[in-house]
Design a protein around this motif. Structure first.
Motif, PDB file in Angstrom:
ATOM      1  N   LEU A 355       0.828  -1.200   0.000  1.00  0.00           N
ATOM      2  CA  LEU A 355       0.000   0.000   0.000  1.00  0.00           C
ATOM      3  C   LEU A 355       0.868   1.257   0.000  1.00  0.00           C
ATOM      4  O   LEU A 355       0.611   2.189  -0.765  1.00  0.00           O
ATOM      5  CB  LEU A 355      -0.929   0.003   1.211  1.00  0.00           C
ATOM      6  CG  LEU A 355      -1.825   1.251   1.275  1.00  0.00           C
ATOM      7  CD1 LEU A 355      -3.276   0.872   1.501  1.00  0.00           C
ATOM      8  CD2 LEU A 355      -1.365   2.200   2.366  1.00  0.00           C
ATOM      9  N   ARG A 356       1.891   1.266   0.859  1.00  0.00           N
ATOM     10  CA  ARG A 356       2.773   2.449   0.892  1.00  0.00           C
ATOM     11  C   ARG A 356       3.442   2.666  -0.461  1.00  0.00           C
ATOM     12  O   ARG A 356       3.579   3.807  -0.914  1.00  0.00           O
ATOM     13  CB  ARG A 356       3.824   2.266   1.985  1.00  0.00           C
ATOM     14  CG  ARG A 356       3.274   2.378   3.407  1.00  0.00           C
ATOM     15  CD  ARG A 356       4.394   2.558   4.409  1.00  0.00           C
ATOM     16  NE  ARG A 356       3.889   2.655   5.775  1.00  0.00           N
ATOM     17  CZ  ARG A 356       4.045   1.708   6.698  1.00  0.00           C
ATOM     18  NH1 ARG A 356       4.713   0.599   6.403  1.00  0.00           N
ATOM     19  NH2 ARG A 356       3.548   1.865   7.908  1.00  0.00           N
ATOM     20  N   LYS A 357       3.848   1.579  -1.098  1.00  0.00           N
ATOM     21  CA  LYS A 357       4.460   1.699  -2.426  1.00  0.00           C
ATOM     22  C   LYS A 357       3.449   2.247  -3.434  1.00  0.00           C
ATOM     23  O   LYS A 357       3.756   3.134  -4.232  1.00  0.00           O
ATOM     24  CB  LYS A 357       4.984   0.336  -2.879  1.00  0.00           C
ATOM     25  CG  LYS A 357       5.654   0.359  -4.238  1.00  0.00           C
ATOM     26  CD  LYS A 357       6.128  -1.034  -4.627  1.00  0.00           C
ATOM     27  CE  LYS A 357       6.747  -1.029  -6.030  1.00  0.00           C
ATOM     28  NZ  LYS A 357       7.138  -2.407  -6.445  1.00  0.00           N
ATOM     29  N   GLY A 358       2.223   1.729  -3.389  1.00  0.00           N
ATOM     30  CA  GLY A 358       1.192   2.174  -4.324  1.00  0.00           C
ATOM     31  C   GLY A 358       0.727   3.590  -4.080  1.00  0.00           C
ATOM     32  O   GLY A 358       0.178   4.238  -4.984  1.00  0.00           O
ATOM     33  N   CYS A 359       0.939   4.098  -2.872  1.00  0.00           N
ATOM     34  CA  CYS A 359       0.535   5.474  -2.561  1.00  0.00           C
ATOM     35  C   CYS A 359       1.258   6.507  -3.418  1.00  0.00           C
ATOM     36  O   CYS A 359       0.826   7.668  -3.475  1.00  0.00           O
ATOM     37  CB  CYS A 359       0.771   5.769  -1.080  1.00  0.00           C
ATOM     38  SG  CYS A 359      -0.570   5.220  -0.002  1.00  0.00           S
ATOM     39  N   ALA A 360       2.326   6.088  -4.081  1.00  0.00           N
ATOM     40  CA  ALA A 360       3.008   7.016  -4.991  1.00  0.00           C
ATOM     41  C   ALA A 360       2.059   7.525  -6.064  1.00  0.00           C
ATOM     42  O   ALA A 360       2.152   8.672  -6.508  1.00  0.00           O
ATOM     43  CB  ALA A 360       4.215   6.327  -5.622  1.00  0.00           C
ATOM     44  N   ARG A 502       1.631   0.726 -13.694  1.00  0.00           N
ATOM     45  CA  ARG A 502       0.914   1.371 -12.604  1.00  0.00           C
ATOM     46  C   ARG A 502       1.874   2.175 -11.741  1.00  0.00           C
ATOM     47  O   ARG A 502       3.052   2.303 -12.029  1.00  0.00           O
ATOM     48  CB  ARG A 502       0.167   0.322 -11.786  1.00  0.00           C
ATOM     49  CG  ARG A 502      -0.934  -0.383 -12.580  1.00  0.00           C
ATOM     50  CD  ARG A 502      -1.968  -1.033 -11.682  1.00  0.00           C
ATOM     51  NE  ARG A 502      -3.105  -1.511 -12.468  1.00  0.00           N
ATOM     52  CZ  ARG A 502      -3.244  -2.757 -12.887  1.00  0.00           C
ATOM     53  NH1 ARG A 502      -2.323  -3.658 -12.605  1.00  0.00           N
ATOM     54  NH2 ARG A 502      -4.308  -3.102 -13.588  1.00  0.00           N
ATOM     55  N   GLY A 503       1.335   2.714 -10.652  1.00  0.00           N
ATOM     56  CA  GLY A 503       2.161   3.501  -9.751  1.00  0.00           C
ATOM     57  C   GLY A 503       2.349   4.912 -10.257  1.00  0.00           C
ATOM     58  O   GLY A 503       1.417   5.543 -10.770  1.00  0.00           O
ATOM     59  N   ALA A 504       3.583   5.421 -10.137  1.00  0.00           N
ATOM     60  CA  ALA A 504       3.900   6.791 -10.553  1.00  0.00           C
ATOM     61  C   ALA A 504       5.201   6.798 -11.355  1.00  0.00           C
ATOM     62  O   ALA A 504       6.223   7.331 -10.913  1.00  0.00           O
ATOM     63  CB  ALA A 504       4.019   7.697  -9.336  1.00  0.00           C
TER      64      ALA A 504
END
Length: 558
Positions: A355-360, A502-504
């Motif tokens: 989740l923390r990684k995806g929060c980017a 995905r992500g940033a």
């Protein structure tokens, strides 16, 4: 715990007569054109009389990039509108009409979900008040008149190789993307290659959603470019003499539709351009009408903030003179875990690290919205499997970026579940902290505008465009179209043009496949990567599960 489906909840709802819903906004019965007992159009005369009234606060609901895990942007729009009414504000929501294509395809409808829905859900997701049929008919009337003009002597000297006006249908049908028409002999005209787009990608749809009144609508329709001559000069709709008949077909469709939420609050549902291939906002006339009638107007922009919100700010707000007060970014724990690399099958397992990684992805959207000078709040659309540790990690991430992430349970609890979000929105809006400005000025070159969006919103390093595309943009500038904003047609699933990234991501490039001038709508469409203006159906389309039950009620819609 077993949950009722969206359609079950909607079918069990007790609806107020639409006249009673209209009365909440001060709309009298004589100012409505009823479509049955539960929906109505608002008359032009009534709307014209609102000009001198002050406008309410404008709240935009947007989201992180969509994933198969679900985000719930429309659901949050409805839940927030209901919650604002619950805390004593006169609030109205403004959303788009649903296209039949995604209804029968993969995405489903556009009426919200759970106990935060707009009703009548079945009508809204199907034929509704006929607006899309009118748009389709007007668009295809022009196509027929172009071919008829060519058949009867081609007075405008149209180059058959440069007819740019395609046909449309409100369905996902990949077989129609590229066709050859007028086969079968002399009496059928001159054969040429053409194709179909989905109705929501039609310039007529965009014009209906941006026009301020019928006169503006007719002028914009006349300004549409349908073809080019051999000397490359444009042939306009007005040269074919089609804009008058098209305006007649669209005169009722121009009037916004009023319906209600499950909690009997007013909702304008009008227009429906997609945000991945068009500008992705409901109509200007619906939004501006609502702003004159309500203290708060909650509207949405399609897909993630990189597409819908950017176009809402740079196209709709620029054209209509709107100034949003708050931006709400919808996110879910599930979707952020998927952005962090978790497979859909594993989303039920707690995974704070992912989740923390995806929060980017969320962080990128927060930064982008702030760059427009609009205050931001994050709405965490709650799912039953979310854990306290995951929710806390999401809220901590947002707090570190100067925004509050508020847990919302409107899907399950209706307005009560979004009261905290409503109170925060009011606090932000009434503090007057918004200093809205579009991303780029009108006088920037067309290619520079494209680069600005790609680099500042998508975080790309470069825009890839061949000489022919660059020359076309320069030619349009020479013809007086250089001031127009840009409408990017790009995958909704990623900041890049690759739907699987995905992500940033950073350091990528944005390849331009094609550019189209929407002179009537007033923007330049830039088609990137593999995005299609005519979608296809998935392997198992939603249509397979839609039907009537023994009580002759619609089932399978979602």
């Amino acid at each position: 715990m077993a949950y009722k489906s969206d359609s079950e909840i909607a079918s069990e709802a007790a609806k107020l007569p639409i006249r009673d819903v209209a009365a909440k906004l001060g709309i009298a019965v004589e100012d409505m054109l009823p479509y049955g007992h539960d929906k109505a159009k608002i008359s032009r005369q009534f709307i014209d009389g609102l000009t001198d009234r002050p406008s309410g606060k404008l709240v935009l609901v947007t989201a992180i990039n969509p994933t198969p895990a679900g985000e719930g942007k429309t659901t949050t729009t409805v839940g927030l509108g209901d919650a604002l009414n619950r805390i004593g504000k006169r609030a109205c929501i403004c959303i788009r009409e649903a296209s039949l294509g995604p209804n029968f395809g993969m995405k489903g409808g556009a009426a919200g979900g759970g106990y935060a829905q707009v009703i009548p859900m079945e009508d809204m997701n199907l034929h509704f008040t006929g607006d899309f049929h009118a748009i389709t008919s007007a668009h295809n009337l022009l196509a027929a008149m172009v071919d008829n003009h060519i058949y009867w002597g081609n007075e405008q000297q149209i180059d058959l190789r440069r007819v740019v006006w395609r046909r449309v249908v409100d369905m996902n049908d990949r077989a129609l993307r590229q066709i050859t028409c007028s086969l079968g002999g002399v009496t059928n005209g001159f054969p040429r290659e053409t194709g179909f787009d989905i109705t929501v990608a039609s310039e007529v749809m965009a014009i209906l959603c941006l026009a301020t009144d019928l006169d503006d609508l007719g002028r914009r329709l006349g300004d549409m470019i349908v073809a080019y001559r051999r000397d490359r000069t444009p042939v306009y709709c007005r040269d074919i003499k089609a804009e008058g008949a098209m305006t007649v077909l669209l005169k009722d469709a121009m009037q916004p539709n009023l319906v209600q939420t499950l909690e009997h609050n007013p909702a304008f549902v009008h227009g429906g351009p997609f945000a991945n291939i068009a500008h992705g906002c409901n109509s200007v006339i619906a939004t501006t009408t609502a702003l004159k009638l309500a203290d708060y107007v909650v509207t949405e922009a399609g897909f993630g903030a990189d597409l819908g919100a950017e176009k809402f700010f740079d196209i709709k707000c620029r054209k209509a003179g709107l100034k949003p007060d708050v931006a709400v970014i919808v996110a879910t724990v599930r979707a952020l875990k998927m952005n962090g690399g978790v497979a859909k099958a594993d989303l039920a397992d707690e995974n704070v690290e992912a989740l923390r990684k995806g929060c980017a992805n969320l962080g990128r959207h927060i930064a982008n919205m702030k760059s427009f000078g609009v205050p931001v709040v994050v709405a965490v659309n709650h799912f039953a499997g979310d854990t306290e540790a995951e929710i806390q990690a999401l809220q901590d991430y947002a707090k570190a970026r100067g925004v509050e992430a508020i847990l919302c349970r409107h899907w399950a609890d209706g307005s009560e579940g979004a009261v905290d979000l409503a109170q925060k929105v009011v606090q932000i809006a009434e503090s007057g902290g918004a200093e809205f400005a579009p991303l780029y000025p009108d006088d920037l070159s067309l290619f520079a505008k494209i680069e600005t969006i790609a680099k500042r919103i998508y975080y790309a390093d470069a825009v890839l465009a061949d000489t022919a595309i660059r020359n076309q943009l320069k030619e349009w500038e020479d013809q007086g179209y250089g001031h127009l904003p840009i409408c990017m047609a790009k995958t909704q699933y990623s900041f890049t043009t690759d739907p699987d990234r995905r992500g940033a991501p950073e350091g990528h490039s944005v390849p331009i496949r094609e550019v189209r001038l929407a002179a009537g709508a007033g923007f330049v469409v830039v088609i990137c990567g593999e995005i299609m203006t005519m979608p296809g159906l998935p392997r198992q389309p939603a249509a397979e599960a839609i039907g009537l039950n023994v009580a002759r009620e619609v089932v399978g819609l979602f």
